[in-house]
Design a protein around this motif. Structure first.
Motif, mmCIF file in Angstrom:
data_model
loop_
_atom_site.group_PDB
_atom_site.id
_atom_site.type_symbol
_atom_site.label_atom_id
_atom_site.label_comp_id
_atom_site.label_asym_id
_atom_site.label_seq_id
_atom_site.Cartn_x
_atom_site.Cartn_y
_atom_site.Cartn_z
ATOM 1 N N ALA A 284 0.836 -1.210 0.000
ATOM 2 C CA ALA A 284 0.000 0.000 0.000
ATOM 3 C C ALA A 284 0.865 1.252 0.000
ATOM 4 O O ALA A 284 0.563 2.235 -0.705
ATOM 5 C CB ALA A 284 -0.927 -0.008 1.215
ATOM 6 N N ALA A 285 1.943 1.238 0.774
ATOM 7 C CA ALA A 285 2.845 2.393 0.795
ATOM 8 C C ALA A 285 3.497 2.599 -0.566
ATOM 9 O O ALA A 285 3.648 3.742 -1.024
ATOM 10 C CB ALA A 285 3.913 2.192 1.868
ATOM 11 N N ALA A 286 3.864 1.503 -1.225
ATOM 12 C CA ALA A 286 4.477 1.622 -2.546
ATOM 13 C C ALA A 286 3.491 2.140 -3.573
ATOM 14 O O ALA A 286 3.827 3.005 -4.405
ATOM 15 C CB ALA A 286 5.029 0.263 -2.975
ATOM 16 N N VAL A 287 2.277 1.644 -3.532
ATOM 17 C CA VAL A 287 1.250 2.093 -4.488
ATOM 18 C C VAL A 287 0.952 3.582 -4.303
ATOM 19 O O VAL A 287 0.838 4.347 -5.274
ATOM 20 C CB VAL A 287 -0.033 1.252 -4.324
ATOM 21 N N ALA A 288 0.849 4.019 -3.050
ATOM 22 C CA ALA A 288 0.584 5.437 -2.793
ATOM 23 C C ALA A 288 1.715 6.300 -3.333
ATOM 24 O O ALA A 288 1.484 7.392 -3.886
ATOM 25 C CB ALA A 288 0.403 5.664 -1.292
ATOM 26 N N ALA A 289 2.957 5.819 -3.198
ATOM 27 C CA ALA A 289 4.097 6.596 -3.690
ATOM 28 C C ALA A 289 4.150 6.608 -5.209
ATOM 29 O O ALA A 289 4.556 7.613 -5.805
ATOM 30 C CB ALA A 289 5.397 6.025 -3.115
ATOM 31 N N VAL A 290 3.754 5.526 -5.859
ATOM 32 C CA VAL A 290 3.685 5.520 -7.326
ATOM 33 C C VAL A 290 2.704 6.586 -7.803
ATOM 34 O O VAL A 290 2.975 7.329 -8.752
ATOM 35 C CB VAL A 290 3.274 4.125 -7.850
ATOM 36 N N ARG A 291 1.588 6.668 -7.143
ATOM 37 C CA ARG A 291 0.590 7.663 -7.529
ATOM 38 C C ARG A 291 1.098 9.082 -7.284
ATOM 39 O O ARG A 291 0.782 10.013 -8.037
ATOM 40 C CB ARG A 291 -0.701 7.428 -6.757
ATOM 41 N N ALA A 292 1.882 9.260 -6.233
ATOM 42 C CA ALA A 292 2.361 10.598 -5.891
ATOM 43 C C ALA A 292 3.559 11.027 -6.737
ATOM 44 O O ALA A 292 3.646 12.178 -7.161
ATOM 45 C CB ALA A 292 2.725 10.646 -4.405
ATOM 46 N N TYR A 293 4.508 10.101 -6.962
ATOM 47 C CA TYR A 293 5.778 10.453 -7.597
ATOM 48 C C TYR A 293 5.938 9.920 -9.016
ATOM 49 O O TYR A 293 6.819 10.373 -9.756
ATOM 50 C CB TYR A 293 6.949 9.908 -6.775
ATOM 51 N N GLY A 294 5.115 8.940 -9.403
ATOM 52 C CA GLY A 294 5.333 8.286 -10.685
ATOM 53 C C GLY A 294 6.203 7.053 -10.525
ATOM 54 O O GLY A 294 6.603 6.677 -9.414
ATOM 55 N N LEU A 295 6.545 6.422 -11.648
ATOM 56 C CA LEU A 295 7.220 5.128 -11.603
ATOM 57 C C LEU A 295 8.664 5.204 -11.121
ATOM 58 O O LEU A 295 9.089 4.434 -10.268
ATOM 59 C CB LEU A 295 7.175 4.474 -12.990
ATOM 60 N N GLY A 296 9.435 6.137 -11.677
ATOM 61 C CA GLY A 296 10.860 6.199 -11.364
ATOM 62 C C GLY A 296 11.247 7.482 -10.663
ATOM 63 O O GLY A 296 10.443 8.412 -10.498
#
Length: 378
Positions: free
Chosen positions: A52-64
């Motif tokens: 969940a933390a990783a998914v939230a960060a993908v949404r916030a920052y993008g993939l890379g």
């Protein structure tokens, strides 16, 4: 013009005859194999809080991360992770790299100055060996876990800066380095101690803080800690932790840090969630210890030669490289993945199967896997 390709084919044939062929085996997301080969010691790679933390960060920052740490690659997620790691390890500061391999290369090179002597354990991981080689410093390789040999190497170079390089839990046999004794020797000679805590972080020590903390050395000014974030923390990346002055030196001069694209923010966020779970995971560590003991008892009862694990790595001796390969393949055919270590990946030219235990594997599956390993034994 194609002679060089023919030469590569010939070398591949020679490796095949020696039982040293290596093959990539992709796995699907729904792979049902019992995994005793990966390094997800605490089973955190799929923990819902981590994903969940990783998914939230993908949404916030993008993939890379979109750049190196000194350009645009540093995010709030990276800095929060570094703060948590430093607190966990008991050091002034921590610096996150994109892999544990690069962290070790960077740490060794950054510790070298003119006339530095590196004293490296014979069973050290390839990343530490390559770090010593790339640094260009004179390197003395001492017999495995031999404190007297380290003392003799340092005594033979009086007045020279020196760094003793070791793993805490060794990746091949899973044994623990005599860290307290090594530190006493290094301090007595004015040397530094670099410890790769990759297989200990999350698994040993108070709150899972690793082998350095277990030895009572956390925060010592002459100790540098490295680790990967891809084992007990279930993610990716690496960390170097130690005095603030050394971390500053890495930021300003470390080539494997400066010129590398940063760890993706989503991975940093997921690993940070895993750190919190690992610190509170005494029950998971107790389960790992119980399973390690069970594995040793059952495998030895079957007549197999098995290492005595100090963490969650169990090594089983195989008669030779081809036999080890066949043994591992037979286990896989029956739904059990085990590590297969052969020369030149082994420091003593001895082939073995390596089991990396995981609290995330259901207990019944783990016990069945032990039965399969015994039944497939040569």
């Amino acid at each position: 013009m194609a002679d060089w390709l023919a030469a590569l084919d010939r070398r591949a044939e020679l490796r095949a005859k020696a039982g040293l062929t290596r093959t990539l085996r992709p796995r699907s997301a729904g792979d049902a194999v019992v995994d005793l080969a990966g390094n997800d010691y605490l089973g955190l790679s799929t923990h819902p809080d981590v994903t969940a933390a990783a998914v939230a960060a993908v949404r916030a920052y993008g993939l890379g991360a979109t750049g190196s740490r000194l350009v645009r690659g540093s995010t709030d997620a990276h800095h929060a992770l570094e703060d948590d790691l430093a607190d966990w390890l008991g050091t002034d500061r921590a610096l996150v790299f994109s892999s544990g391999y690069l962290a070790n290369l960077g740490a060794v090179r950054a510790l070298v100055q003119p006339r530095t002597l590196l004293v490296s354990d014979a069973h050290n991981h390839a990343s530490l060996i390559d770090g010593c080689r790339i640094s260009g410093a004179e390197t003395v390789v001492t017999p495995h876990a031999d404190v007297a040999a380290v003392r003799a190497a340092l005594a033979a170079a009086p007045g020279r800066p020196a760094v003793v390089v070791t793993e805490s839990v060794f990746s091949v046999d899973g044994d623990l380095a005599p860290l307290a004794e090594l530190h006493a020797v290094t301090r007595g000679h004015g040397a530094l101690l670099l410890v790769d805590d990759a297989h200990a972080l999350g698994v040993t020590g108070p709150g899972g803080a690793g082998g350095v903390a277990a030895a009572g050395l956390a925060g010592e000014p002459d100790v540098i800690v490295t680790a990967t974030l891809s084992k007990a923390l279930g993610g990716a990346g690496g960390v170097v932790a130690g005095p603030a002055e050394f971390v500053r030196h890495l930021v300003e001069t470390g080539r494997t840090f400066i010129f590398d694209t940063a760890l993706p923010p989503a991975v940093a966020a997921g690993v940070r969630a895993a750190v919190g779970l690992a610190r509170a995971g005494d029950d998971l560590r107790a389960e790992l210890a119980e399973r390690a003991g069970l594995a040793v008892r059952r495998l030895r009862a079957a007549g197999l030669t098995v290492s005595t694990p100090d963490a969650a790595v169990v090594s089983i001796t195989a008669p030779g490289p081809e036999t080890a390969t066949t043994w591992a393949a037979d286990c896989r055919d029956r739904g059990v993945a085990v590590g297969c270590f052969r020369p030149p990946s082994t420091p003593d030219s001895r082939s073995r199967l390596r089991l990396t235990l995981s609290a995330g594997v259901p207990r019944a599956d783990f016990e069945r896997a032990l039965e399969v390993i015994v039944e497939c034994a040569p």
